[in-house]
Motif scaffolding. Sequence first.
Motif, PDB file in Angstrom:
ATOM      1  N   ALA A  61       0.832  -1.209   0.000  1.00  0.00           N
ATOM      2  CA  ALA A  61       0.000   0.000   0.000  1.00  0.00           C
ATOM      3  C   ALA A  61       0.864   1.256   0.000  1.00  0.00           C
ATOM      4  CB  ALA A  61      -0.943  -0.004   1.200  1.00  0.00           C
ATOM      5  N   ARG A  75      -0.273   3.264  -3.184  1.00  0.00           N
ATOM      6  CA  ARG A  75      -1.424   4.089  -2.810  1.00  0.00           C
ATOM      7  C   ARG A  75      -1.556   5.299  -3.722  1.00  0.00           C
ATOM      8  NH1 ARG A  75       0.640   8.645  -2.556  1.00  0.00           N
ATOM      9  NH2 ARG A  75       2.061   9.401  -0.956  1.00  0.00           N
ATOM     10  N   ASP A 129      -6.690   7.326  -2.094  1.00  0.00           N
ATOM     11  CA  ASP A 129      -6.559   6.401  -0.964  1.00  0.00           C
ATOM     12  C   ASP A 129      -6.209   7.163   0.314  1.00  0.00           C
ATOM     13  OD1 ASP A 129      -7.017   4.023  -2.439  1.00  0.00           O
ATOM     14  OD2 ASP A 129      -4.908   3.958  -3.050  1.00  0.00           O
TER      15      ASP A 129
END
Length: 245
Positions: free
Chosen positions: A115, A119, A123
């Motif tokens: 992530a 991202r 997000d």
Amino acid sequence: MNLSDSQTAGEMPRRISAMEAVLNHLRGAIERGEYAVGDKLPSEAELCRRLEVSRPVLREALRALQTMGLTVSRTGKGTFVISNGAVADPTFGDYVASDLLEVRRHVEIPVAGYAAVRRTTEDLDHLHHLLERMKQETDTTAWVAMDSLFHLAIAQAARNPVFRRVIEEIRDALARQSAFLNELGGRREQSNREHRAIVEALVDRSEHDAMEAMTHHLARVESTLTTIVRPQPGTPPSTEDEDHT
């Protein structure tokens, strides 16, 4: 009965909820043998009268007793004691805590790393919005729902639908565990800080820091759970599994 009597002298001065006070009282009575294995607890109406609490508060405490492996609820018959000591590995929905933690360590730690690399701005906006709402929220049920959304959002930011599907599969169990830890372990503010550290690592695109922050978060979940299920001070050790031969 004064529920404050169920607190132990020398405890950390943390405010406890009415549910936690009821749970401590009933758990102590079971572990001391006042309610023996096989005994039926008094009716909900009787317990509410004795403990001077509402039925929703009592039912939350009874659910916690069942999660800890001390009681079982039998429809139409009542709640029965099945153990005089809390199990070390409580059950949340369809899964036991140790299985949840094992999966979370193998999934959510690398997911946090992915992530951080993958991202998007959207997000981060979503995660910051969740953090702010969780910081302001005082209702446990609402906070727990957002806690689940937070972990789903991290999985979403990893850009792998399989990760998200895994978190969705265990979402109900995670919510039950989260509610249990927040009601009995006072985890909410600590969780908020840990969540913020994860998001800060995502902002910095630091794969290492994101994995470290998630590792710390899961370690704190495990240690709080262990503290909750540990026998209460002054409780004699269980002898039901001892070998007397």
